[in-house]
Design a protein around this motif. Sequence first.
Motif, PDB file in Angstrom:
ATOM      1  N   ASP A  31     -15.480 -46.790 -65.751  1.00 44.91           N
ATOM      2  CA  ASP A  31     -15.823 -47.564 -64.559  1.00 44.91           C
ATOM      3  C   ASP A  31     -14.610 -47.767 -63.656  1.00 44.91           C
ATOM      4  O   ASP A  31     -14.712 -47.651 -62.434  1.00 44.91           O
TER       5      ASP A  31
ATOM      6  N   ASN B 142     -19.475 -47.731 -68.495  1.00 47.15           N
ATOM      7  CA  ASN B 142     -19.067 -49.029 -67.961  1.00 47.15           C
ATOM      8  C   ASN B 142     -18.890 -50.013 -69.104  1.00 47.15           C
ATOM      9  O   ASN B 142     -19.849 -50.458 -69.713  1.00 47.15           O
TER      10      ASN B 142
ATOM     11  N   PHE C 218     -17.007 -52.726 -68.454  1.00 45.46           N
ATOM     12  CA  PHE C 218     -16.652 -53.913 -67.664  1.00 45.46           C
ATOM     13  C   PHE C 218     -15.160 -54.205 -67.635  1.00 45.46           C
ATOM     14  O   PHE C 218     -14.758 -55.316 -67.302  1.00 45.46           O
TER      15      PHE C 218
ATOM     16  N   THR D   4     -15.912 -53.700 -62.060  1.00 46.57           N
ATOM     17  CA  THR D   4     -17.228 -53.969 -62.644  1.00 46.57           C
ATOM     18  C   THR D   4     -17.216 -55.243 -63.483  1.00 46.57           C
ATOM     19  O   THR D   4     -18.238 -55.614 -64.045  1.00 46.57           O
TER      20      THR D   4
ATOM     21  N   PRO E  70     -18.404 -58.134 -58.882  1.00 47.02           N
ATOM     22  CA  PRO E  70     -18.323 -56.730 -59.286  1.00 47.02           C
ATOM     23  C   PRO E  70     -19.223 -55.826 -58.452  1.00 47.02           C
ATOM     24  O   PRO E  70     -20.123 -56.299 -57.762  1.00 47.02           O
TER      25      PRO E  70
ATOM     26  N   ASN F 117     -22.204 -53.161 -58.264  1.00 50.25           N
ATOM     27  CA  ASN F 117     -23.422 -52.797 -58.970  1.00 50.25           C
ATOM     28  C   ASN F 117     -23.487 -51.266 -58.823  1.00 50.25           C
ATOM     29  O   ASN F 117     -23.742 -50.762 -57.733  1.00 50.25           O
ATOM     30  N   ILE F 118     -23.171 -50.560 -59.889  1.00 50.84           N
ATOM     31  CA  ILE F 118     -22.966 -49.109 -59.781  1.00 50.84           C
ATOM     32  C   ILE F 118     -24.216 -48.358 -59.315  1.00 50.84           C
ATOM     33  O   ILE F 118     -24.134 -47.520 -58.418  1.00 50.84           O
TER      34      ILE F 118
ATOM     35  N   GLU G 174     -25.182 -44.473 -65.498  1.00 50.67           N
ATOM     36  CA  GLU G 174     -24.262 -45.501 -65.959  1.00 50.67           C
ATOM     37  C   GLU G 174     -24.602 -45.831 -67.403  1.00 50.67           C
ATOM     38  O   GLU G 174     -25.777 -46.019 -67.732  1.00 50.67           O
TER      39      GLU G 174
END
Lengths: 91, 281, 403
Positions: free
Chosen positions: B104, B131, B133, B145, B163, B165-166, B206
């Motif tokens: 990420d 991800n 985080f 993230t 963060p 939001n992918i 993701e």
Amino acid sequence: MKYWEKPFGKEKPKVPNGEIHILKERCKGCGFCVEYCPKDVLEMSDEFNTKGYHPPKIMNEEDCVNCGLCETICPEFAIWCTLKEEVALEN
Amino acid sequence: MEPLRKTEKDIHPMDDLLRMDRIPHIWCPGCGIGTAVTAFAAGLAKAEIDLTKTCIVSGIGCTGRVAGYVKLDSFHTTHGRAIAFATGIQVANPDLKVIVFSGDGDLISIGGNHFIHAARRNINMLVICVNNFIYAMTGGQVAPTTPLATYATTSPFGCVEPPFNIPYLADSSGAVYVARWTALHVRRLTNSIAEALKKPGFSVIEVISPCAMYYSRINRLGDGLDMMKFYHDNTEIRHGEDTKNLDIGFQTKIIVGKFVDRERPTYMDSYNKWLSGTKKD
Amino acid sequence: MKTNLKAVLTGTHTLSGNEAFIEGAFAAGCRFLAAYPIMPAIETIERYLKRSAEVGATFIQMEDEISALAAVIGASWTGKKSMTVTSGPGFSNMMEHLGLGVMLETPCVIVDVQQSGPSLGIPTRAGQGDMMQARWGSHGDYEVITLSPSSPQEMFDFTIKAFNFSEKYRTPVIIMSDEYVAHKKEKVIIPRADEIKITPRRYFKGQKDKYLPFKRDKDFVPRMVDIGDGYKFHVTGLTHDDKGYPIMLEECQEYNVHPILWKIRNDTEKIIEFQEIGTKDAEIVIVYYGATSGAASKAIKQARDLGIKVGSLKLDTVWPFPDKKITELAEKVKAFVVPEINYGQIVSEVERCSYGNANVVFVSHGENGIDNTEDIVSAIKLALNEEKIKKGIIEYQSQTGRV
Ligand SMILES: Cc1ncc(C[n+]2csc(CCOP(=O)(O)OP(=O)(O)O)c2C)c(N)n1
Ligand code: SF4
Ligand code: SF4
Ligand code: SF4
Ligand SMILES: [Mg+2]
């Protein structure tokens, strides 16, 4: 005339039975396979591998349905399953 | 369900897809990256694509090491630039399917600009973003993230930045396929990977994954297995959900699923059209 | 290699340096350009696109110069000769991947059309302020072949040379152009395709599972394969073994990185080229390159007309630096005069290689820019009148422009 549906109960449904393979030395003892095996076939052992982790042990292989979940969830490529036989389901 | 591939007793079913001469890998016990790699290998097998025409590029980070374990033409490049590197490969030889597998921080922070532009251009590649985080490899710093209020070594009082939001970022930048799964959803992740591999254009998957070493330790969330249990109890599958609604807070519910699956001409489609002088049609 | 006749524009043309560069690249077999627009390099992209369809070459405008060079390195591994072009600010952005290109041992060509700097400087004026950046700008140790053309014809010729070197040594090669050379229009002679010497990529031809991407051949250079050929190779920017696997040991650093330098250091004699005129009886030698060529040639003529014995050494290859040549000349001559459109870069190399045997007079970027013939002539006189060998570089003080 052709019947598409077979009369119920005529053929017993079959389930696969798997044979589990564990490369104990690769295992890092994360417990994912033990936790998520749908048939509770595995259990963490007390044994240590050379890296100091507890690999899983096979409790009741006859319950393994060769679903492959342990194989995919294992982050270490340490466990997998092969088909032993298809067995007819009792009852 | 059944195993993805048949194999011999002493050979792992993904043996031909992974660089087994490099196993054990560097990832910690309870880390989800290895699981994502297994799912990826399974997805590769399932997609039945030509593996000689498939290559993988990673950036830097724990996830950045993935390219080094996959038995394809594989590139471990610089921090954040995997997508740019892969763009060059894809455009120079459009017959190749390129996968970018990275973290990420790598893809969304330092590589964020490359991410949105490759999506906008619709470069034919599959991006798999693990991800966790956090910036794991460097020891647990805030990532783009990291949920608000989450602890990290560079946010000792709780993260103050909202963060990304992918899926929403990917969607709004133009990705044609967007999905999110966790490391627990191995089956669905595998299927998603197989599906996206066959889809022309910029696809993003993701994978929410436990960092047992830093994220969960710093935030006292237990080990990798505890994180998996959290995913089990706190994820909800909502296919087609509007990507706007996919924000993730600290230990809040995580919505997973396939959110975007659409058609759009790829960069090379448009480029070839331009080249042959048929710009208007 | 199959020759694409459209790619080689045989004949005599009037071209700018920027245009000549593209023609050189096509003639050398380049088929991939990734770039980010910047003055004064922009016309290169325009020229490339004007010709790319008939040549069968691909272009992508990237989101910045970092990604442009990343894409070039990726593209090169598909088997396409690849390049990027930029100017100072973009060249700074490229330093990250100059290092990656070196470490992955990837052939590619980078052109820096230098402008004044630092930072934004004057984008429309020639500069030579990136010479040291080319050599040292990326972190870690490396050697990089760097050529410095001074005319559109040289731009054409050197571009072909650059691609040839990049293939021969499996390494990025830099061409240090500048605004002056880029925009100057001149007659350029493009030979027939069969008269142009092209170094093809050297491939590994063995078994699919036997390929080692960093196994050095006898010439210290590893062989390549293309993505998609079925070798399933791995390469990394981390210190690595022959397989391309990362190995975090000092022992491997020595094994991996030192030879990357040696493959070029061992061959400096074959790489370095310069044009040496009238140094036999010279008292003063002007050392110059690129944009200063015009003023330097004029100054040499004027000084000779005044009866001063001036010779010249024009550097075609700037890196690796012609250490030996300078050392050898320093033992014979009284002084070097080094004009540069910067505040002192290559002059320090000249001073280093002189080992105190000759004075080194520096003519820096002044208010006349590249039209500084007067200053060079005055510097020659200053050098001639200096009796003792001085320590360090003697900076010629221009009479104008100082407050
Ligand atoms: C240019 C550059 N800046 C900083 C670093 C240090 N660095 C290495 S990995 C990393 C973060 C990686 O985070 P992420 O992409 O999330 O990967 P993870 O380790 O979490 O899988 C950083 C900042 C680097 N390698 N290069
Ligand atoms: S294959 Fe399925 S049932 Fe058998 S051990 Fe693995 S997870 Fe359990
Ligand atoms: S999932 Fe793999 S690493 Fe984890 S305990 Fe099971 S065998 Fe070991
Ligand atoms: S630091 Fe975190 S992300 Fe990195 S390998 Fe360990 S658990 Fe995985
Ligand atoms: Mg991360």
